[in-house]
Design a protein around this motif. Structure first.
Motif, PDB file in Angstrom:
ATOM      1  N   TYR A 222      -2.606  -5.717  14.867  1.00 27.71           N
ATOM      2  CA  TYR A 222      -2.520  -6.932  14.052  1.00 27.71           C
ATOM      3  C   TYR A 222      -2.569  -6.563  12.573  1.00 27.71           C
ATOM      4  CZ  TYR A 222      -4.506 -11.077  11.693  1.00 27.71           C
ATOM      5  OH  TYR A 222      -4.781 -12.095  10.816  1.00 27.71           O
ATOM      6  N   GLY A 223      -3.493  -5.677  12.223  1.00 25.19           N
ATOM      7  CA  GLY A 223      -3.592  -5.226  10.839  1.00 25.19           C
ATOM      8  C   GLY A 223      -2.355  -4.477  10.401  1.00 25.19           C
ATOM      9  N   ALA A 224      -1.828  -3.607  11.279  1.00 25.26           N
ATOM     10  CA  ALA A 224      -0.625  -2.846  10.948  1.00 25.26           C
ATOM     11  C   ALA A 224       0.558  -3.775  10.718  1.00 25.26           C
ATOM     12  CB  ALA A 224      -0.319  -1.857  12.063  1.00 25.26           C
ATOM     13  N   TRP A 225       0.663  -4.824  11.547  1.00 19.23           N
ATOM     14  CA  TRP A 225       1.737  -5.811  11.389  1.00 19.23           C
ATOM     15  C   TRP A 225       1.661  -6.463  10.008  1.00 19.23           C
ATOM     16  CZ3 TRP A 225       0.674 -11.415  12.760  1.00 19.23           C
ATOM     17  CH2 TRP A 225       1.779 -12.224  12.455  1.00 19.23           C
ATOM     18  N   LEU A 226       0.483  -6.920   9.630  1.00 15.27           N
ATOM     19  CA  LEU A 226       0.337  -7.597   8.350  1.00 15.27           C
ATOM     20  C   LEU A 226       0.577  -6.647   7.174  1.00 15.27           C
ATOM     21  CD1 LEU A 226      -2.787  -9.843   9.022  1.00 15.27           C
ATOM     22  CD2 LEU A 226      -0.370 -10.491   9.091  1.00 15.27           C
ATOM     23  N   CYS A 227       0.017  -5.452   7.258  1.00 21.00           N
ATOM     24  CA  CYS A 227       0.218  -4.477   6.177  1.00 21.00           C
ATOM     25  C   CYS A 227       1.698  -4.118   6.042  1.00 21.00           C
ATOM     26  CB  CYS A 227      -0.608  -3.222   6.434  1.00 21.00           C
ATOM     27  SG  CYS A 227      -2.404  -3.451   6.309  1.00 21.00           S
ATOM     28  N   GLY A 228       2.362  -3.905   7.170  1.00 22.04           N
ATOM     29  CA  GLY A 228       3.778  -3.588   7.132  1.00 22.04           C
ATOM     30  C   GLY A 228       4.613  -4.742   6.606  1.00 22.04           C
ATOM     31  N   ALA A 229       4.248  -5.962   6.996  1.00 22.45           N
ATOM     32  CA  ALA A 229       4.976  -7.140   6.521  1.00 22.45           C
ATOM     33  C   ALA A 229       4.829  -7.302   5.014  1.00 22.45           C
ATOM     34  CB  ALA A 229       4.477  -8.385   7.234  1.00 22.45           C
ATOM     35  N   ALA A 230       3.637  -7.001   4.483  1.00 18.26           N
ATOM     36  CA  ALA A 230       3.423  -7.087   3.039  1.00 18.26           C
ATOM     37  C   ALA A 230       4.307  -6.086   2.309  1.00 18.26           C
ATOM     38  CB  ALA A 230       1.950  -6.834   2.716  1.00 18.26           C
ATOM     39  N   LEU A 231       4.375  -4.876   2.831  1.00 16.62           N
ATOM     40  CA  LEU A 231       5.234  -3.868   2.211  1.00 16.62           C
ATOM     41  C   LEU A 231       6.708  -4.239   2.328  1.00 16.62           C
ATOM     42  CD1 LEU A 231       5.523  -1.095   0.849  1.00 16.62           C
ATOM     43  CD2 LEU A 231       5.658  -0.098   3.127  1.00 16.62           C
ATOM     44  N   GLY A 232       7.082  -4.794   3.486  1.00 15.25           N
ATOM     45  CA  GLY A 232       8.475  -5.146   3.704  1.00 15.25           C
ATOM     46  C   GLY A 232       8.976  -6.212   2.752  1.00 15.25           C
ATOM     47  N   ALA A 233       8.056  -6.995   2.191  1.00 15.89           N
ATOM     48  CA  ALA A 233       8.439  -8.072   1.273  1.00 15.89           C
ATOM     49  C   ALA A 233       8.389  -7.653  -0.182  1.00 15.89           C
ATOM     50  CB  ALA A 233       7.519  -9.277   1.487  1.00 15.89           C
ATOM     51  N   THR A 234       7.973  -6.400  -0.450  1.00 16.98           N
ATOM     52  CA  THR A 234       7.781  -5.966  -1.830  1.00 16.98           C
ATOM     53  C   THR A 234       8.430  -4.605  -2.071  1.00 16.98           C
ATOM     54  OG1 THR A 234       5.625  -5.016  -1.234  1.00 16.98           O
ATOM     55  CG2 THR A 234       5.633  -7.259  -2.110  1.00 16.98           C
ATOM     56  N   THR A 235       8.178  -4.070  -3.258  1.00 15.56           N
ATOM     57  CA  THR A 235       8.767  -2.802  -3.675  1.00 15.56           C
ATOM     58  C   THR A 235       7.693  -1.722  -3.736  1.00 15.56           C
ATOM     59  OG1 THR A 235      10.317  -4.061  -5.042  1.00 15.56           O
ATOM     60  CG2 THR A 235      10.196  -1.700  -5.434  1.00 15.56           C
ATOM     61  N   MET A 236       8.008  -0.550  -3.237  1.00 14.97           N
ATOM     62  CA  MET A 236       7.053   0.549  -3.225  1.00 14.97           C
ATOM     63  C   MET A 236       6.814   1.103  -4.619  1.00 14.97           C
ATOM     64  SD  MET A 236       8.289   2.658   0.174  1.00 14.97           S
ATOM     65  CE  MET A 236      10.038   2.576  -0.251  1.00 14.97           C
ATOM     66  N   GLY A 237       5.605   1.658  -4.839  1.00 18.00           N
ATOM     67  CA  GLY A 237       5.244   2.256  -6.108  1.00 18.00           C
ATOM     68  C   GLY A 237       4.989   3.746  -5.991  1.00 18.00           C
ATOM     69  N   LEU A 238       4.144   4.247  -6.883  1.00 17.44           N
ATOM     70  CA  LEU A 238       3.905   5.681  -7.001  1.00 17.44           C
ATOM     71  C   LEU A 238       3.434   6.313  -5.700  1.00 17.44           C
ATOM     72  CD1 LEU A 238       3.509   8.312  -8.600  1.00 17.44           C
ATOM     73  CD2 LEU A 238       1.272   7.436  -9.329  1.00 17.44           C
ATOM     74  N   HIS A 239       2.527   5.642  -5.005  1.00 12.40           N
ATOM     75  CA  HIS A 239       1.960   6.264  -3.802  1.00 12.40           C
ATOM     76  C   HIS A 239       3.036   6.603  -2.778  1.00 12.40           C
ATOM     77  CE1 HIS A 239      -0.787   7.155  -0.540  1.00 12.40           C
ATOM     78  NE2 HIS A 239      -0.048   6.367   0.224  1.00 12.40           N
ATOM     79  N   HIS A 240       3.880   5.644  -2.434  1.00 12.19           N
ATOM     80  CA  HIS A 240       4.895   5.901  -1.417  1.00 12.19           C
ATOM     81  C   HIS A 240       5.934   6.907  -1.894  1.00 12.19           C
ATOM     82  CE1 HIS A 240       3.134   2.454   0.636  1.00 12.19           C
ATOM     83  NE2 HIS A 240       3.795   2.845   1.709  1.00 12.19           N
ATOM     84  N   LYS A 241       6.342   6.830  -3.152  1.00 12.00           N
ATOM     85  CA  LYS A 241       7.320   7.789  -3.669  1.00 12.00           C
ATOM     86  C   LYS A 241       6.755   9.200  -3.643  1.00 12.00           C
ATOM     87  CE  LYS A 241      10.569   4.832  -4.550  1.00 12.00           C
ATOM     88  NZ  LYS A 241      11.828   4.820  -3.778  1.00 12.00           N
TER      89      LYS A 241
END
Length: 352
Positions: A222-241
């Motif tokens: 459930y947590g992974a779904w929500l965290c992934g959905a939040a990322l899917g709606a936004t743009t990645m920053g320094l950490h992911h790059k």
């Protein structure tokens, strides 16, 4: 008044025990598919075959050759298999590597993708694809790679080793953390991200103590779904790059790299993202989110340093320069010197 733009992406999500067998055939039938290829990594082949058996005649085979960071040659081979099987869809079963391969297949062929995650990577909730070629990992966003259906089955994650449970869970937290300070975040994204972090960090200690606890596994998904959905709606920053640089160029393991780096990137960005730090603090019940995340992960046995993951000291400067050369939004200005400082801290494991 807070101004924002929010775009919701179409997708079905099913979460229930046993869903990998009971729900996947229904989702495939609902999409009108008759010849789907099941893809996975080598370690997930047995689970993938179980899903394939449940699909019966609707499955044209299992392709268990997914690899971390989706090497171009692996992607090319998978697309060849799809064409040879005359598949009309793809079901990706496994962690980020399997779902990443399924996304590249969808990108290359236009075929619909169904995702059956077995970790907490969250890739299944985003339109982001990645491909590694000549030691460089490039990523992009395309709505065609977003799975049409995602089937979460906590039964699939009960055998996930504790070490990977922890690092995969912190990987999910990283998605939510970056979504909180993304320039295109919205109030709904912020609520989703904070709840996702809260659910994941509550579940991880329970899973470290009792890995087969089905209820805790369900809360983590459930947590992974929500965290992934939040990322899917936004743009990645320094950490992911930065994680993409370290993974694609130096071959560092994905979830472990996220786990080691996240506290240091958050500490680096904290002065420029006070609202995000406040939200993370509420979810973690702390006034020092970077330190709390590091203590949580290390206390559950996660690696502490980039050195442990195999990065050489000489690679730090190269990685910092590569990360600073890329253009992407981040709350704090990205410079090679600033990135190098945080990489040195993560390399030695000092207090963030």
């Amino acid at each position: 008044m807070r101004e924002f733009t929010h775009e919701a992406r179409p997708m079905r999500v099913v979460l229930r025990a046993g869903a990998s067998v009971t729900a996947v055939p229904d989702e495939v039938e609902r999409l009108g598919l008759r010849r789907v290829l099941v893809v996975s990594g080598p370690r997930g082949a047995a689970t993938a075959r179980t899903v394939a058996d449940a699909l019966g005649d609707a499955c044209v085979g299992v392709h268990a050759e997914a690899r971390m960071h989706v090497p171009a040659e692996v992607a090319d081979r998978a697309v060849e298999v799809v064409h040879a099987a005359d598949a009309d869809g793809c079901v990706a079963v496994g962690g980020g590597s399997a779902i990443g391969l399924g996304k590249v297949i969808a990108l290359s062929t236009g075929l619909p993708l169904t995702a059956v995650p077995s970790t907490y990577s969250g890739s299944e909730m985003t339109p982001v694809w990645g491909l590694t070629e000549d030691g460089v990992k490039r990523t992009g966003r395309d709505p065609s790679v977003l799975p049409r259906s995602v089937v979460y089955d906590p039964e699939l994650t009960r055998s996930l080793p504790v070490a990977l449970t922890v690092t995969s869970g912190v990987n999910a937290v990283a998605h939510a953390a970056e979504a909180l300070y993304a320039p295109d975040a919205s109030p709904l994204v912020a609520l989703t991200a904070e709840e996702g972090v809260r659910a994941m960090v509550d579940a991880l200690p329970e899973l470290a103590a009792s890995p087969v606890d089905l209820a805790a596994r369900g809360r983590a998904l459930y947590g992974a779904w929500l965290c992934g959905a939040a990322l899917g709606a936004t743009t990645m920053g320094l950490h992911h790059k930065l994680c993409h640089v370290l993974g694609g160029t130096f071959g560092l393991p994905h979830a472990e790299t996220h786990t080691v780096l996240l506290p240091y990137v958050l500490a680096h960005n904290a002065p420029a993202a006070p609202a995000a730090m406040t939200s993370l603090g509420r979810a973690l019940d702390t006034d020092d989110a970077p330190l709390a995340l590091r203590e949580l992960a290390v206390g559950l046995g996660a690696p502490r340093t980039l050195a442990e993951l195999g990065l050489a000291r000489a690679d730090l400067t190269v990685a910092a320069r590569a990360a600073a050369e890329q253009a992407y939004p981040n709350p704090r200005k990205v410079t090679a010197e600033g990135v190098l400082d945080l990489l040195r801290a993560a390399y030695h494991g000092v207090r963030p």
